[in-house]
Design a protein around this motif. Sequence first.
Motif, mmCIF file in Angstrom:
data_model
loop_
_atom_site.group_PDB
_atom_site.id
_atom_site.type_symbol
_atom_site.label_atom_id
_atom_site.label_comp_id
_atom_site.label_asym_id
_atom_site.label_seq_id
_atom_site.Cartn_x
_atom_site.Cartn_y
_atom_site.Cartn_z
ATOM 1 N N ASP A 82 7.817 -0.914 14.588
ATOM 2 C CA ASP A 82 6.776 -1.436 13.788
ATOM 3 C C ASP A 82 5.542 -1.048 13.953
ATOM 4 O O ASP A 82 5.081 -0.528 15.080
ATOM 5 C CB ASP A 82 6.994 -2.963 14.393
ATOM 6 C CG ASP A 82 8.230 -3.749 14.025
ATOM 7 O OD1 ASP A 82 8.822 -3.243 13.024
ATOM 8 O OD2 ASP A 82 8.560 -4.623 14.877
ATOM 9 N N PHE A 83 4.550 -1.325 13.106
ATOM 10 C CA PHE A 83 3.210 -0.901 13.180
ATOM 11 C C PHE A 83 2.176 -1.869 12.929
ATOM 12 O O PHE A 83 2.741 -2.787 11.951
ATOM 13 C CB PHE A 83 3.193 0.476 12.453
ATOM 14 C CG PHE A 83 3.317 0.274 11.002
ATOM 15 C CD1 PHE A 83 2.256 0.072 10.094
ATOM 16 C CD2 PHE A 83 4.460 0.283 10.528
ATOM 17 C CE1 PHE A 83 2.093 -0.041 8.673
ATOM 18 C CE2 PHE A 83 4.788 0.173 9.070
ATOM 19 C CZ PHE A 83 3.538 0.007 8.161
ATOM 20 N N ALA A 84 1.018 -1.925 13.392
ATOM 21 C CA ALA A 84 -0.016 -2.875 12.899
ATOM 22 C C ALA A 84 -0.760 -2.548 11.697
ATOM 23 O O ALA A 84 -1.163 -1.093 11.626
ATOM 24 C CB ALA A 84 -0.710 -3.399 14.255
ATOM 25 N N THR A 85 -1.408 -3.282 11.050
ATOM 26 C CA THR A 85 -2.409 -2.889 10.142
ATOM 27 C C THR A 85 -3.503 -4.099 10.246
ATOM 28 O O THR A 85 -3.387 -4.945 11.038
ATOM 29 C CB THR A 85 -1.983 -3.254 8.512
ATOM 30 O OG1 THR A 85 -1.266 -4.466 8.458
ATOM 31 C CG2 THR A 85 -0.875 -2.121 8.414
ATOM 32 N N TYR A 86 -4.803 -3.588 9.906
ATOM 33 C CA TYR A 86 -6.040 -4.407 10.237
ATOM 34 C C TYR A 86 -6.932 -4.321 8.955
ATOM 35 O O TYR A 86 -6.915 -3.442 8.352
ATOM 36 C CB TYR A 86 -6.529 -3.602 11.357
ATOM 37 C CG TYR A 86 -5.847 -3.295 12.450
ATOM 38 C CD1 TYR A 86 -6.123 -4.187 13.608
ATOM 39 C CD2 TYR A 86 -4.945 -2.278 12.804
ATOM 40 C CE1 TYR A 86 -5.584 -4.117 14.899
ATOM 41 C CE2 TYR A 86 -4.166 -2.182 13.988
ATOM 42 C CZ TYR A 86 -4.574 -3.153 15.013
ATOM 43 O OH TYR A 86 -3.966 -2.928 16.078
ATOM 44 N N GLU A 87 -7.488 -5.695 9.059
ATOM 45 C CA GLU A 87 -8.527 -6.020 7.994
ATOM 46 C C GLU A 87 -9.788 -6.272 8.564
ATOM 47 O O GLU A 87 -10.043 -6.800 9.550
ATOM 48 C CB GLU A 87 -8.002 -7.187 7.266
ATOM 49 C CG GLU A 87 -9.096 -7.683 6.184
ATOM 50 C CD GLU A 87 -8.771 -8.923 5.349
ATOM 51 O OE1 GLU A 87 -9.196 -9.032 4.218
ATOM 52 O OE2 GLU A 87 -7.823 -9.478 5.766
ATOM 53 N N LEU A 88 -10.814 -5.619 8.196
ATOM 54 C CA LEU A 88 -12.219 -5.661 8.781
ATOM 55 C C LEU A 88 -12.775 -7.157 8.043
ATOM 56 O O LEU A 88 -12.829 -7.043 7.083
ATOM 57 C CB LEU A 88 -13.048 -4.401 8.015
ATOM 58 C CG LEU A 88 -14.446 -4.456 8.497
ATOM 59 C CD1 LEU A 88 -14.705 -4.536 9.903
ATOM 60 C CD2 LEU A 88 -15.318 -3.533 7.993
ATOM 61 N N ILE A 118 -12.449 -3.181 18.009
ATOM 62 C CA ILE A 118 -11.353 -3.935 17.356
ATOM 63 C C ILE A 118 -11.305 -5.224 17.149
ATOM 64 O O ILE A 118 -10.738 -5.889 16.419
ATOM 65 C CB ILE A 118 -9.944 -3.662 18.218
ATOM 66 C CG1 ILE A 118 -8.790 -3.844 17.540
ATOM 67 C CG2 ILE A 118 -9.926 -4.442 19.555
ATOM 68 C CD1 ILE A 118 -7.517 -3.182 18.442
ATOM 69 N N ASP A 119 -12.316 -6.091 17.812
ATOM 70 C CA ASP A 119 -12.660 -7.379 17.752
ATOM 71 C C ASP A 119 -13.118 -7.797 16.223
ATOM 72 O O ASP A 119 -13.061 -9.140 16.036
ATOM 73 C CB ASP A 119 -13.548 -7.916 18.793
ATOM 74 C CG ASP A 119 -12.986 -7.644 20.313
ATOM 75 O OD1 ASP A 119 -11.643 -7.750 20.346
ATOM 76 O OD2 ASP A 119 -13.722 -7.492 21.255
ATOM 77 N N GLY A 120 -13.641 -6.797 15.628
ATOM 78 C CA GLY A 120 -13.956 -7.002 14.332
ATOM 79 C C GLY A 120 -12.972 -7.067 13.269
ATOM 80 O O GLY A 120 -13.290 -7.121 12.102
ATOM 81 N N TYR A 121 -11.840 -6.870 13.701
ATOM 82 C CA TYR A 121 -10.754 -6.760 12.688
ATOM 83 C C TYR A 121 -9.447 -7.926 12.942
ATOM 84 O O TYR A 121 -9.383 -8.250 14.220
ATOM 85 C CB TYR A 121 -10.026 -5.498 12.728
ATOM 86 C CG TYR A 121 -11.082 -4.360 12.362
ATOM 87 C CD1 TYR A 121 -10.875 -3.733 11.183
ATOM 88 C CD2 TYR A 121 -11.731 -3.943 13.428
ATOM 89 C CE1 TYR A 121 -11.655 -2.657 10.894
ATOM 90 C CE2 TYR A 121 -12.554 -2.808 13.234
ATOM 91 C CZ TYR A 121 -12.491 -2.232 11.984
ATOM 92 O OH TYR A 121 -13.424 -1.151 11.688
ATOM 93 N N THR A 122 -8.993 -8.325 11.659
ATOM 94 C CA THR A 122 -7.811 -9.164 12.050
ATOM 95 C C THR A 122 -6.545 -8.276 11.754
ATOM 96 O O THR A 122 -6.460 -7.555 11.054
ATOM 97 C CB THR A 122 -7.727 -10.120 10.628
ATOM 98 O OG1 THR A 122 -8.935 -11.308 10.659
ATOM 99 C CG2 THR A 122 -6.519 -11.153 10.709
#
Length: 1020
Positions: A489-495, A504-508
């Motif tokens: 599995d892999f993670a994706t991030y939204e700013l 990384i704290d600036g992303y969901t």
Amino acid sequence: MLWTLGLFAQSTREVKGVVKDPTGETVIGASVLEKGTTNGTITDFDGNFVLTVSENAVLQISYIGYQTQEISVKGKKNLVVTLKEDTEVLEEVVVVGYGAQKKESVVGAISQVSSKELLKSPSGNVSQALAGKISGVITSQTSGAPGADDAQIYIRGRASFAGDNQPLILVDGVEREFSQISPDDIESISVLKDASATAVYGVRGANGVMLITTKRGKDQKPTVSLTANWQVQSPTRKDTYLDSYDSVVLLEEARANDGLGSQYSAYDIEMYKKSRNGQLSGLDAMLYPNVDWYDTVLRSTAPAQRYNVNVQGGTKRVRYFASAEYYNQQGLFKNFSTDQYGNSSNSSYRRYAFRGNLDFLVTDDLTVSVNFGTRFEERRGPNSDERLDGSYSEVFYELNHTPGWLFPVSYNIGEEGEAKQTLYGGNSQNQNNIVGRLAEAGFTRATNTINETNFIVNYDLHKITPGLSVKGMASFDYDAYYNRKFTADFATYELTDRNNYNSIDGYTQFNNDTELAYAGNDQTTTYKLYMELQLNYARKFGKHDVTAMMLYNQNDYRYQADLAKRYQGLVGRATYGYDDRYLAEVNFGFNGSENFRKGKRFGFFPSFSLGWRISNEKFMQPVSSWLNNLKLRASYGEVGNDVYMVNGVQQRFLYEPVWTQLANAYRFGSNQTVTGIYESQYPNYDVTWERARKYNVGLEFGLWNGLLTGNFDYFYESRTDILTQYLTRPQWVGVVMAAGNLGKTKNQGVELELKHNNRIGKDFYYNVGFTFSHARNEILDMDEPDAKTGYRKQEGHPINQYFGLICDGFVTQADLDNPNFPKSTYGNVQVGDLKYRDMNGDGFIDDRDETFIGYSDIPENTYALTLGAQWKGIGFSVMFQGVDHVSRFYDAEAMFAFVNGGKVKEHHLGRWNPAMSEEYNLANATYPLLHYDSYGNHNQRQNSFFLKNGAFLRLKNIELSYSLPQSWIKKAAMKECRIYVNASNLVTWDHLGGLTDPESNGSNRYPIMKTVNFGVNIQF
């Protein structure tokens, strides 16, 4: 004694000569033999020979790849012999069911293509190489994925709606897959089209039969052939998705049309414009991305290579053909993989193949043959849903669906001096970043091991009676498929916090990263055992030519631990010819299948055919100088089909009831539940095979000593007992009934094939060929209720006829002001939306207004034009292939705007523009009013507006070659050295405006490829 020696000296003499090929080059090693003797020689390095022969001798000159010529030496001292290519010999003998016949005695509708014609296509997949080469054969390739690019094949169209209508395909007499056989191994492909040719296959012959014959050894010195091909492949169509700026402009317009709030301000739109122009960097580039997903993920081209080496030769006692091949086809995906062991994210297909065909003349009467073919196939790819049948590709779905303006491919975060961390972009609706999947989600590795064997014994029984022989064959095939999966599995991030974009704290975050792990395997095994025993008789009595054949066969097929499928039966054929003028043939198949209950398993399928060689009549002698061949033939026969599919599922044992367990069916007390069982399908005790009654009339002709040859066929087929569901079943039956033999269809059409060959001067040869086929079917009965509205019935229309809403242009303000304007049940309708016809006049637009639109998805008309020429070693050939009377309805991502929150294409710029006048839009709009996501439900129906004309004309194959002069290559002991460049699918003319390839079924699959190939063939 002196008188005897003098007489001998006068009766013999020396003859000199030179042997050349059709290009004028001399032939090294050609055999020159005095007919009826063992006196002979071979040509030297200059193609010359010298031989002492009797005064009235006839010389036989032969060489591999060319037909044997016989030349009288009477009155001649110096001979110049020009050999003719063996393709003409090949055409004289036609492979038929369970045997071969001379072309002039064939009374069935049979077409044949040689290996030489197949090799003019650069494809390593034989099914693709057939396109346009055989009249009556329709091919449809919907995917170009490595190792998943087979073309579907239809012979004379479709005549049943209960199966896939694919023909029965036999390789060296055994039912086998053929698409991945090395093209260099194939001697010929025969296509049996009418009942007189296919009745011997009985219950399996209704959809036509293809016979693939592989090469065998010859009584000659060994000839070694080396072939190397290097290919460059690229999609026949480029994507037409709009950039971020144009997409956002249309998005805002669509949301305004739907009464939704604006997502982007004027400042945002201006920033997207700068992003398109490459003027942004840093945080601004993250906030206003302009991602071209196609360009990011795909390479512009993909390489492929194929190498083949084979040797052919033998003696009177042993003949052999052996070949080995390596084929490597790479995919279009870039390599993003982070796998530490080097596994690529690209798709690929590799094939290792070996074939050995051996014939042993044990005694003068006994021949034993052994055929052995093996392939090892390896398919690699990313951990994504890439269907083996080419019907869907997860990679291309995401490329077509993921917007390029919402997030970048990835974020690189980290403070100065720290190691950068890669975060794959995404949001709640788009969590499957395809680059992240290719890089982190793992890979698959699938292998196929295929072994195919034939053991054949042929014994000549002429000691009992001349012309009698017996043949036995046993074949065992084994196919093991093994697919290993390694996933993560892999993670994706939204700013979400632009002020904290470097942390990384600036992303969901969506989903989590996991370690790569073995996820199991898919493993299947298939076994086939085939046996046949055949008795043959062939003899001439004066003007009478008689042949007969009787055969028993049995075919067992076992998949995994399933109950084996078995076919068995008797086959018979008898032919009669009188004075090479009058021909008659009777065939039958008496076959059985375990798919039917006892007492109904066997069926009798006869055929009858007649032929008249008109050109051999005495009254035709006055025109024999220009009319060399004229043959009329006619046939009638019955064949069957027992391969059934209902709702896409193959059916077996419909004569057995189906019982299904139902969990928690009954409750006793407060807690106890008990499993129940119920009859989920009521059996059909009388289920049987489809029966096809086929009629065929054909005319063959040859004019001006071969300058023009051709044939014309008219065919008609009535198909009955087609398996279909009971649509008229009353509701009170209360149980699902097994499908019944209720369907009826008809299929009819014509075929035309023309060939012109000519030589101008000494060195220039050219040829022209044209084929045309028309086949139209019609459903006569499929148990539709009599009360069903006529315009909604499939009966009376072709199989796979498209049904949908009829579009009568765009909705105008006048329409909305009309109180009688029908109301859509698919959503609110505005000016600029599609205007549908209210077929039943009830005042509503709904599914009950759907009716027949366009044509079916199988072309009614196919045609091909072939041109070729040779001059002093330079060869050129080109083939154009086309189809007509066919419709296509492509997938939503190919056609619709913002479907499921997705993207827009160039053709959406032609939308109904609310900023322009109604008059302007009526004159210029090529797409309806834009809507966002499900708000476009009214327009996004199967309708005549989006149903596309699937007709096209392709530059299917083109080849330029050069054979090096003998004076150059003989120093390297070569017999031939040919260099060539060829291509397929190079140019396509269609009616789609770049939407997609017309032969494809849409964009959510691997695209069809065009190929440019560079190759060399060397013979020793």
